[in-house]
Design a protein around this motif. Sequence first.
Motif, PDB file in Angstrom:
ATOM      1  N   PHE A 168       0.862  -1.179   0.000  1.00  0.00           N
ATOM      2  CA  PHE A 168       0.000   0.000   0.000  1.00  0.00           C
ATOM      3  C   PHE A 168       0.896   1.225   0.000  1.00  0.00           C
ATOM      4  O   PHE A 168       2.016   1.203   0.503  1.00  0.00           O
ATOM      5  CB  PHE A 168      -0.931   0.027   1.229  1.00  0.00           C
ATOM      6  CG  PHE A 168      -0.184   0.117   2.537  1.00  0.00           C
ATOM      7  CD1 PHE A 168       0.202   1.349   3.057  1.00  0.00           C
ATOM      8  CD2 PHE A 168       0.139  -1.020   3.249  1.00  0.00           C
ATOM      9  CE1 PHE A 168       0.902   1.438   4.256  1.00  0.00           C
ATOM     10  CE2 PHE A 168       0.832  -0.951   4.450  1.00  0.00           C
ATOM     11  CZ  PHE A 168       1.213   0.286   4.952  1.00  0.00           C
ATOM     12  N   SER A 169       0.414   2.300  -0.581  1.00  0.00           N
ATOM     13  CA  SER A 169       1.087   3.599  -0.506  1.00  0.00           C
ATOM     14  C   SER A 169       0.159   4.611  -1.153  1.00  0.00           C
ATOM     15  O   SER A 169      -0.829   4.259  -1.798  1.00  0.00           O
ATOM     16  CB  SER A 169       2.439   3.581  -1.226  1.00  0.00           C
ATOM     17  OG  SER A 169       2.278   3.413  -2.617  1.00  0.00           O
ATOM     18  N   GLY A 170       0.488   5.871  -1.000  1.00  0.00           N
ATOM     19  CA  GLY A 170      -0.317   6.921  -1.603  1.00  0.00           C
ATOM     20  C   GLY A 170      -1.507   7.300  -0.744  1.00  0.00           C
ATOM     21  O   GLY A 170      -1.852   6.615   0.225  1.00  0.00           O
ATOM     22  N   LEU A 171      -2.127   8.400  -1.111  1.00  0.00           N
ATOM     23  CA  LEU A 171      -3.262   8.913  -0.353  1.00  0.00           C
ATOM     24  C   LEU A 171      -4.282   9.471  -1.331  1.00  0.00           C
ATOM     25  O   LEU A 171      -3.948  10.303  -2.170  1.00  0.00           O
ATOM     26  CB  LEU A 171      -2.785   9.999   0.624  1.00  0.00           C
ATOM     27  CG  LEU A 171      -3.811  10.603   1.577  1.00  0.00           C
ATOM     28  CD1 LEU A 171      -3.112  11.052   2.867  1.00  0.00           C
ATOM     29  CD2 LEU A 171      -4.524  11.804   0.965  1.00  0.00           C
ATOM     30  N   ASP A 172      -5.487   8.970  -1.251  1.00  0.00           N
ATOM     31  CA  ASP A 172      -6.566   9.456  -2.106  1.00  0.00           C
ATOM     32  C   ASP A 172      -7.468  10.381  -1.291  1.00  0.00           C
ATOM     33  O   ASP A 172      -7.929  10.018  -0.208  1.00  0.00           O
ATOM     34  CB  ASP A 172      -7.385   8.278  -2.649  1.00  0.00           C
ATOM     35  CG  ASP A 172      -8.500   8.747  -3.560  1.00  0.00           C
ATOM     36  OD1 ASP A 172      -8.259   8.815  -4.782  1.00  0.00           O
ATOM     37  OD2 ASP A 172      -9.589   9.063  -3.058  1.00  0.00           O
ATOM     38  N   HIS A 173      -7.717  11.575  -1.822  1.00  0.00           N
ATOM     39  CA  HIS A 173      -8.514  12.566  -1.092  1.00  0.00           C
ATOM     40  C   HIS A 173      -9.931  12.068  -0.810  1.00  0.00           C
ATOM     41  O   HIS A 173     -10.493  12.313   0.264  1.00  0.00           O
ATOM     42  CB  HIS A 173      -8.587  13.871  -1.890  1.00  0.00           C
ATOM     43  CG  HIS A 173      -7.303  14.637  -1.925  1.00  0.00           C
ATOM     44  ND1 HIS A 173      -6.631  14.902  -3.089  1.00  0.00           N
ATOM     45  CD2 HIS A 173      -6.567  15.180  -0.936  1.00  0.00           C
ATOM     46  CE1 HIS A 173      -5.539  15.584  -2.811  1.00  0.00           C
ATOM     47  NE2 HIS A 173      -5.473  15.774  -1.529  1.00  0.00           N
ATOM     48  N   HIS A 174     -10.518  11.383  -1.785  1.00  0.00           N
ATOM     49  CA  HIS A 174     -11.900  10.930  -1.609  1.00  0.00           C
ATOM     50  C   HIS A 174     -11.979   9.874  -0.506  1.00  0.00           C
ATOM     51  O   HIS A 174     -12.851   9.932   0.370  1.00  0.00           O
ATOM     52  CB  HIS A 174     -12.436  10.359  -2.922  1.00  0.00           C
ATOM     53  CG  HIS A 174     -12.322  11.299  -4.080  1.00  0.00           C
ATOM     54  ND1 HIS A 174     -11.408  11.117  -5.091  1.00  0.00           N
ATOM     55  CD2 HIS A 174     -12.987  12.437  -4.363  1.00  0.00           C
ATOM     56  CE1 HIS A 174     -11.522  12.106  -5.963  1.00  0.00           C
ATOM     57  NE2 HIS A 174     -12.475  12.912  -5.548  1.00  0.00           N
ATOM     58  N   ALA A 175     -11.069   8.908  -0.550  1.00  0.00           N
ATOM     59  CA  ALA A 175     -11.069   7.877   0.481  1.00  0.00           C
ATOM     60  C   ALA A 175     -10.754   8.468   1.846  1.00  0.00           C
ATOM     61  O   ALA A 175     -11.316   8.046   2.863  1.00  0.00           O
ATOM     62  CB  ALA A 175     -10.063   6.783   0.126  1.00  0.00           C
ATOM     63  N   LEU A 176      -9.855   9.461   1.872  1.00  0.00           N
ATOM     64  CA  LEU A 176      -9.539  10.104   3.150  1.00  0.00           C
ATOM     65  C   LEU A 176     -10.767  10.809   3.711  1.00  0.00           C
ATOM     66  O   LEU A 176     -11.011  10.783   4.926  1.00  0.00           O
ATOM     67  CB  LEU A 176      -8.391  11.091   2.962  1.00  0.00           C
ATOM     68  CG  LEU A 176      -7.922  11.820   4.224  1.00  0.00           C
ATOM     69  CD1 LEU A 176      -7.449  10.837   5.287  1.00  0.00           C
ATOM     70  CD2 LEU A 176      -6.812  12.818   3.883  1.00  0.00           C
ATOM     71  N   ALA A 177     -11.563  11.416   2.832  1.00  0.00           N
ATOM     72  CA  ALA A 177     -12.809  12.035   3.292  1.00  0.00           C
ATOM     73  C   ALA A 177     -13.723  10.982   3.919  1.00  0.00           C
ATOM     74  O   ALA A 177     -14.364  11.226   4.949  1.00  0.00           O
ATOM     75  CB  ALA A 177     -13.512  12.723   2.127  1.00  0.00           C
ATOM     76  N   GLY A 178     -13.777   9.803   3.293  1.00  0.00           N
ATOM     77  CA  GLY A 178     -14.571   8.718   3.870  1.00  0.00           C
ATOM     78  C   GLY A 178     -14.061   8.288   5.225  1.00  0.00           C
ATOM     79  O   GLY A 178     -14.843   7.966   6.127  1.00  0.00           O
ATOM     80  N   ARG A 179     -12.750   8.291   5.395  1.00  0.00           N
ATOM     81  CA  ARG A 179     -12.177   7.914   6.695  1.00  0.00           C
ATOM     82  C   ARG A 179     -12.520   8.957   7.759  1.00  0.00           C
ATOM     83  O   ARG A 179     -12.789   8.619   8.915  1.00  0.00           O
ATOM     84  CB  ARG A 179     -10.664   7.743   6.553  1.00  0.00           C
ATOM     85  CG  ARG A 179     -10.303   6.532   5.706  1.00  0.00           C
ATOM     86  CD  ARG A 179      -8.971   6.656   5.016  1.00  0.00           C
ATOM     87  NE  ARG A 179      -7.842   6.473   5.914  1.00  0.00           N
ATOM     88  CZ  ARG A 179      -6.571   6.580   5.535  1.00  0.00           C
ATOM     89  NH1 ARG A 179      -6.279   6.878   4.280  1.00  0.00           N
ATOM     90  NH2 ARG A 179      -5.601   6.393   6.401  1.00  0.00           N
TER      91      ARG A 179
END
Length: 581
Positions: A182-193
């Motif tokens: 795993f690596s990287g950061l997705d803004h949409h998924a982070l919003a879900g978190r």
Amino acid sequence: MATGEEFLQEVFQILLEEGVRKSTDVTQKVCDWKEPQELRDLLDLELRSDGEGRERLLQRCRDVLRFSVRTGALPRFEYVGLRKGLLPIPKAAEDTTAQKGTVSADSRSKCVGEASFAAVESPPVAHPGWMVTGVGYSPPLLGSTLSQLPVEAQRGTKGPQHGPGVELWKTYYNPQFFNQLFSGLDHHALAGRFLTETLNTSPYTYEVAPVLVLMEEQVLAKLRELVGWSSGDGIFAPGGSMSNMLAMNVARFRRFPESRSRGNWDLPRLGLFASQESHYSILKGAALLGIGTDNVHLVRTDERGKMIPEELEKEIQRVKAEGSEPLFVCATSGTTVLGAFDPLDAIADVCARHGLWLHVDAAWGGSALLSPRLRHLLAGIHRADSVTWNPHKLLMVGLQCSAFLLRDSSGLLQRCHGVGASYLFQRDKFYDVSLDTGDKSPQCGRRADGLKLWILWKAVGTRGLAQRVERAFGASRYLLEQVKRREGFQLVMEPEFINLCFWFIPPSLRGQENCPQFWEKLGKVAPAIKEKMIRRGSMMVGYQPQGSHVNFFRQIITNPAVTRQDLDFFLDEIQELGWDL
């Protein structure tokens, strides 16, 4: 309440500045390495009787981010200008909102970062931080921010004053974390978190988590559809290891329903089968479930790390002859180190002949099902009884997001794990109690891991997720060609998937392949280089021995922010750090 909200606002500012923006700064390290005792002293970990003030707590938050490994770098771009005459003009990307400094959702879908990796060209000048795209493209990667754009670039138009050419962007990012799957950061998924943490609920009943229960139901159904099942069951589990263990437990329950109440004491000696390259969770699961690690039979693999079906057949026959009862076969789609995909159809034939449960651990490789170009790697997965799939790996959903998928639609999962606690799962509720899905899991409290995946899927769609997988695959192929071209780099084997395994041979060992101590010395190279890179903080990549192979590097690309420049830097850095060994 006001004080609490003010504190949260300040924490969010720290998250944005230290956790997101600084991870896009090329001057920032992947890690700021500290020895354990030094780090203990810096963090002041002792828990005391009295609490601390707001400023001290805010500093604690900064320290957590500062001294943690940066696994999720994202790019930031600054428009520099137009270089004419290099490329034809591609279709313009419309509807940017550059006056706000962001790229719109529509134009993001056209970004090079979400398209083929081949679209990211090498820079026109040898400068580590330049990026080029065809005129009219948005900045090359998903989730980019823009600054100081001319009007033509903001609108994505290709007015006659431009002519054929490329737009130049100065890039600021350091996505050099290749250490895990795993690596990287997705803004949409982070919003879900963020939403998940804010809601602070468990999706065990519809009454306390109606939105989350329905989201989980929809996401699991979509994942099953991609596997090839029109019906079935499933649950989100806390990681792929637990998903694999759930499969083992359900398989035992289906064969021996009495094991749920009577335990293992009057069961025959069970036999579990997995390849030599399978995940260690199979051994851990056997220990946890009381089956015993001695009853896990590791089947031989071929030179590429794939289970050999004929060897599986032999092992099953041997175990039967010894008086044990074969129960469960775990095939792997995407092994941890080599990225190998077991031949599922042939393995399914063996399982059918012997009446064995077939589980496919597709924690790593399952996301290839999204790509029409790559789903052939999992041919036959629809014949499995159960599947593990971790979207938190290749899809960048964020830890953790692991789906346990079941072909059975008879309620097997509920019968295996459910106890019907009367304070949660009352049968006389006023709504459809089949939506109270929590009793399917051994857990009570459970994170709503489907929410972040649902948000991400809504944002980019199935095609966008497929492009993400294909771009990672393309990036690995670019790196493969560079490894082949460079002196001192030697492949362990041609990769089947995204795992690229290789040795770096320093000048002191070149030409000595036939010397008795060559491989012993080469096995010390990767650990020495990794220590140097971590202490420098420049990047992070994994290494390991494998079978008869001494330590080698395993490079994994999942972050869409990775460009050819980053991969060139990756090889340059290994060469520099290992040159004098």
